[in-house]
Design an enzyme around this catalytic site. Structure first.
Site, PDB file in Angstrom:
ATOM      1  CG  ASP A  15      -1.893  -1.188   1.197  1.00 42.60           C
ATOM      2  OD1 ASP A  15      -2.233  -1.646   0.102  1.00 42.60           O
ATOM      3  OD2 ASP A  15      -2.251  -1.657   2.293  1.00 42.60           O
ATOM      4  CE  LYS A  18       2.432  -2.544  -4.255  1.00 39.88           C
ATOM      5  NZ  LYS A  18       2.034  -2.104  -2.896  1.00 39.88           N
ATOM      6  N   GLY A  42      -4.518  -4.361  -3.830  1.00 36.60           N
ATOM      7  CA  GLY A  42      -5.513  -3.339  -4.151  1.00 36.60           C
ATOM      8  C   GLY A  42      -4.735  -2.105  -4.545  1.00 36.60           C
ATOM      9  CG  HIS A  43      -1.955  -2.155  -7.012  1.00 34.47           C
ATOM     10  ND1 HIS A  43      -1.010  -2.701  -7.844  1.00 34.47           N
ATOM     11  CD2 HIS A  43      -1.702  -2.672  -5.783  1.00 34.47           C
ATOM     12  CE1 HIS A  43      -0.229  -3.518  -7.146  1.00 34.47           C
ATOM     13  NE2 HIS A  43      -0.641  -3.532  -5.901  1.00 34.47           N
ATOM     14  CD  GLN A 230       0.734  -8.886  -2.482  1.00 36.86           C
ATOM     15  OE1 GLN A 230       1.367  -9.557  -3.262  1.00 36.86           O
ATOM     16  NE2 GLN A 230      -0.503  -8.516  -2.731  1.00 36.86           N
TER      17      GLN A 230
HETATM   18  P1  GDP Z   1      -0.761   0.240  -3.558  1.00 37.12           P
HETATM   19  O1  GDP Z   1      -1.378  -1.010  -3.064  1.00 37.12           O
HETATM   20  O2  GDP Z   1       0.706   0.321  -3.279  1.00 37.12           O
HETATM   21  O3  GDP Z   1      -1.082   0.538  -4.989  1.00 37.12           O
HETATM   22  O4  GDP Z   1      -1.413   1.426  -2.697  1.00 37.12           O
HETATM   23  P2  GDP Z   1      -2.973   1.575  -2.326  1.00 37.12           P
HETATM   24  O5  GDP Z   1      -3.711   2.027  -3.524  1.00 37.12           O
HETATM   25  O6  GDP Z   1      -3.455   0.374  -1.618  1.00 37.12           O
HETATM   26  O7  GDP Z   1      -2.898   2.701  -1.216  1.00 37.12           O
HETATM   27  C1  GDP Z   1      -2.339   3.943  -1.482  1.00 37.12           C
HETATM   28  C2  GDP Z   1      -3.392   5.018  -1.143  1.00 37.12           C
HETATM   29  O8  GDP Z   1      -2.764   6.271  -1.088  1.00 37.12           O
HETATM   30  C3  GDP Z   1      -4.459   5.153  -2.203  1.00 37.12           C
HETATM   31  O9  GDP Z   1      -5.650   5.549  -1.589  1.00 37.12           O
HETATM   32  C4  GDP Z   1      -3.937   6.256  -3.110  1.00 37.12           C
HETATM   33  O10 GDP Z   1      -4.961   6.964  -3.784  1.00 37.12           O
HETATM   34  C5  GDP Z   1      -3.269   7.148  -2.086  1.00 37.12           C
HETATM   35  N1  GDP Z   1      -2.094   7.893  -2.577  1.00 37.12           N
HETATM   36  C6  GDP Z   1      -1.086   7.458  -3.394  1.00 37.12           C
HETATM   37  N2  GDP Z   1      -0.137   8.408  -3.529  1.00 37.12           N
HETATM   38  C7  GDP Z   1      -0.545   9.453  -2.782  1.00 37.12           C
HETATM   39  C8  GDP Z   1       0.023  10.736  -2.492  1.00 37.12           C
HETATM   40  O11 GDP Z   1       1.109  11.096  -2.936  1.00 37.12           O
HETATM   41  N3  GDP Z   1      -0.690  11.547  -1.650  1.00 37.12           N
HETATM   42  C9  GDP Z   1      -1.890  11.175  -1.108  1.00 37.12           C
HETATM   43  N4  GDP Z   1      -2.506  12.033  -0.297  1.00 37.12           N
HETATM   44  N5  GDP Z   1      -2.455   9.988  -1.380  1.00 37.12           N
HETATM   45  C10 GDP Z   1      -1.791   9.139  -2.186  1.00 37.12           C
HETATM   46  P1  IMO Z   2      -0.910  -4.226  -2.207  1.00 33.82           P
HETATM   47  O1  IMO Z   2      -0.447  -4.788  -3.514  1.00 33.82           O
HETATM   48  C1  IMO Z   2      -0.929  -4.571   2.139  1.00 33.82           C
HETATM   49  C2  IMO Z   2      -1.002  -8.629   3.802  1.00 33.82           C
HETATM   50  C3  IMO Z   2      -2.240  -9.094   4.522  1.00 33.82           C
HETATM   51  C4  IMO Z   2      -1.635 -10.055   5.525  1.00 33.82           C
HETATM   52  C5  IMO Z   2      -0.514 -10.707   4.714  1.00 33.82           C
HETATM   53  C6  IMO Z   2      -0.891 -12.047   4.110  1.00 33.82           C
HETATM   54  O2  IMO Z   2      -2.207  -3.513  -2.273  1.00 33.82           O
HETATM   55  O3  IMO Z   2       0.186  -3.431  -1.564  1.00 33.82           O
HETATM   56  P2  IMO Z   2      -2.434 -12.754   2.059  1.00 33.82           P
HETATM   57  O4  IMO Z   2      -3.901 -12.496   1.803  1.00 33.82           O
HETATM   58  O5  IMO Z   2      -1.543 -12.203   1.017  1.00 33.82           O
HETATM   59  O6  IMO Z   2      -2.153 -14.195   2.367  1.00 33.82           O
HETATM   60  O7  IMO Z   2      -2.134 -11.952   3.444  1.00 33.82           O
HETATM   61  O8  IMO Z   2      -0.195  -9.795   3.687  1.00 33.82           O
HETATM   62  N1  IMO Z   2      -1.230  -8.131   2.421  1.00 33.82           N
HETATM   63  C7  IMO Z   2      -1.167  -6.842   2.067  1.00 33.82           C
HETATM   64  N2  IMO Z   2      -0.964  -5.736   2.812  1.00 33.82           N
HETATM   65  N3  IMO Z   2      -1.047  -4.468   0.799  1.00 33.82           N
HETATM   66  C8  IMO Z   2      -1.223  -5.571   0.040  1.00 33.82           C
HETATM   67  O9  IMO Z   2      -1.211  -5.526  -1.303  1.00 33.82           O
HETATM   68  C9  IMO Z   2      -1.332  -6.826   0.668  1.00 33.82           C
HETATM   69  N4  IMO Z   2      -1.527  -8.081   0.227  1.00 33.82           N
HETATM   70  C10 IMO Z   2      -1.443  -8.873   1.308  1.00 33.82           C
HETATM   71  O10 IMO Z   2      -2.890  -8.020   5.157  1.00 33.82           O
HETATM   72  O11 IMO Z   2      -1.022  -9.344   6.576  1.00 33.82           O
HETATM   73 MG    MG Z   3      -2.920  -1.657  -1.833  1.00 32.79          MG
END
Ligand code: GDP
Ligand code: IMO
Ligand code: MG
Length: 432
Positions: A15, A18, A42-43, A230
């Protein structure tokens, strides 16, 4: 320097942002490849105020002419795949050959998701064990079958006889596990088989040989971006085992799960959040259980996009970041969510760990050792200004520039991209 082939990985616990960095970089890329993990990811990508969340498809899908590849290292949940493809705009008929799914990717079956949840519940109930806090998406149980060599691959979905044989064997085995270990009803072969054939019919136009696609793109000088899911500290080998996911999230995973030889990569991009978060269980040295953690969560909207769980939050951890820089061979950092740090009285960064009065800047390779460390912090002045409209490094307040400078000095890795908001345009490039 040419940066045609790049691996983009999460340098913390996932999270990091990415998806949004891939979306920004995909403007210049020809091919975007997911190479590991599954719908546990979840991207989030925000364009023109509209939010898109990708669990399985590469985050390059929003551009009309990118080739998007789901590599063999991915575990693919067909129900999720179908709903994501159907939700695309333009409609799936228009996707044509720009989405390729490796026939070698493994299929997450409904029983994998059931077993994932049941095994977590069992672990949580045991006095000597503890749950991992998985996403319940069947990731671990599917990879178990892959490495046990009984898994069903995407290619099997379009081969009815092979599918029947493999599925019968799995249904027998999983029914025994469900009934005898968990006291749950067994599985219905016919129902599952019909479902799987339907998935095969939907997926048939997308199934291909990802290795040929990627190799020919590389040979033709195309720009390829590998999109990690991840993060490094959730990697099955290099993360805080057993509190990890079941795949190789580090840059090395691109080679096996995304099918390109190590020598063809030009650079590894590490996506780093300006502070730290973690979802699920496991050690997290800088986690703040008080007002700072709460403030980071609210300001950063730190709630999981896959499970909706609140993310655990804390200050940036340089010890862990240096470890990620080493394990992945980071060439550049994409620093996200810097805007979230505006308005704090002071900022802290963990520079060392203390154990029994001894300090170290080395990240321990055991989750149990990590559990016992106390973070040693350096403090930094914060800034009051809203930085979300800054578009150049020089427009940032001096304190923000110093914070970035400290990250660069401590890791030896340049910060080439800075996120100052969630939208595509909220990005500062700096000698990227
Ligand atoms: P990922 O799994 O690495 O793709 O990240 P996620 O999408 O799960 O979580 C990142 C969260 O931060 C999302 O809600 C994005 O919209 C938000 N986000 C990403 N970059 C920025 C940033 O530079 N500033 C802010 N405020 N939010 C951001
Ligand atoms: P993105 O790509 C954050 C965490 C879960 C748990 C552990 C194992 O959005 O960054 P799993 O379901 O993979 O067997 O769970 O890994 N986890 C993540 N945490 N971002 C993710 O993906 C994750 N995918 C799995 O919360 O601790
Ligand atoms: Mg994510």
């Amino acid at each position: 320097m040419k940066n045609d082939v790049q691996a983009l990985i999460g340098a913390q616990w996932g999270d990091e942002g990415k998806g949004r960095v891939v979306d920004v970089l995909a403007r210049e890329a020809d091919v975007v490849v997911r190479y590991q993990g599954g719908a546990n990811a979840g991207h989030t990508v925000i364009v023109g105020g509209k939010k898109h969340v990708f669990h399985l498809l590469p985050s390059g899908m929003l551009y009309p002419n990118r080739l998007c590849v789901v590599g063999n290292g991915v575990v693919l949940d067909p129900e999720q795949f179908i709903s994501e493809v159907n939700g695309l705009d333009p409609a799936p008929e228009k996707i044509g050959t720009r989405l390729v799914v490796s026939g070698g990717a493994h299929v997450v079956m409904p029983y994998h998701k059931r077993l994932d949840v049941l095994s977590e519940q069992a672990r949580a109930a045991k006095p000597h064990g503890s749950a991992i806090g998985t996403t319940g998406r069947g990731i671990g149980s599917c990879y178990v079958d892959k490495y046990n060599r009984i898994g069903i691959r995407v290619e099997d979905l379009v081969r009815p006889e092979i599918l029947e044989n493999k599925l019968r064997m799995n249904v027998e085995e999983k029914s025994l596990i469900l009934e005898k270990i968990y006291g749950e009803p067994g599985l219905n072969f016919g129902e599952l088989y019909e479902k799987a054939l339907g998935w095969g019919r939907f997926m048939a136009p997308y199934i291909g040989d990802s290795s040929i696609e990627i190799d020919s793109a590389a040979k033709n000088g195309k720009k390829i971006l590998f999109e990690g899911a991840q993060g490094t500290l959730l990697d099955v080998d290099h993360g805080t085992y057993p509190f990890v996911t079941s795949s190789s999230c580090v840059s090395g995973g691109c080679c096996t799960g995304g099918t390109l030889s190590p020598g063809r990569f030009d650079r590894v991009i590490g996506v780093v959040k300006a502070y730290c978060t973690r979802v699920g269980e496991g050690p997290f040295p800088t986690e703040d259980h008080g007002v700072i953690g709460e403030r980071l969560r609210e300001k950063g909207d730190e709630y999981g996009v896959t499970t909706g769980r609140p993310r655990r939050c804390g200050w940036l951890d340089i010890v862990a970041l240096n470890y990620a820089a080493r394990i992945n061979g980071l060439g550049v950092i994409a620093l996200t969510k810097l805007d979230v740090l505006s308005g704090f009285d002071e900022l802290k960064v963990c520079t060392e760990y203390e154990t029994d009065g001894r300090r170290s800047d080395v990240f321990p390779n055991s989750a149990y050792v990590l559990e016992g460390v106390a973070p040693v912090y350096e403090s930094f002045p914060s800034w009051r200004e809203d930085i979300s409209k800054c578009r150049t490094f020089d427009e940032l307040p001096a304190a923000a520039r110093d914070y970035i400078g400290f990250i660069e000095k401590s890791t030896g890795v340049p910060v080439g991209l800075i996120g100052v908001g969630p939208g595509r345009e909220d990005t500062i490039f700096r000698n990227f």
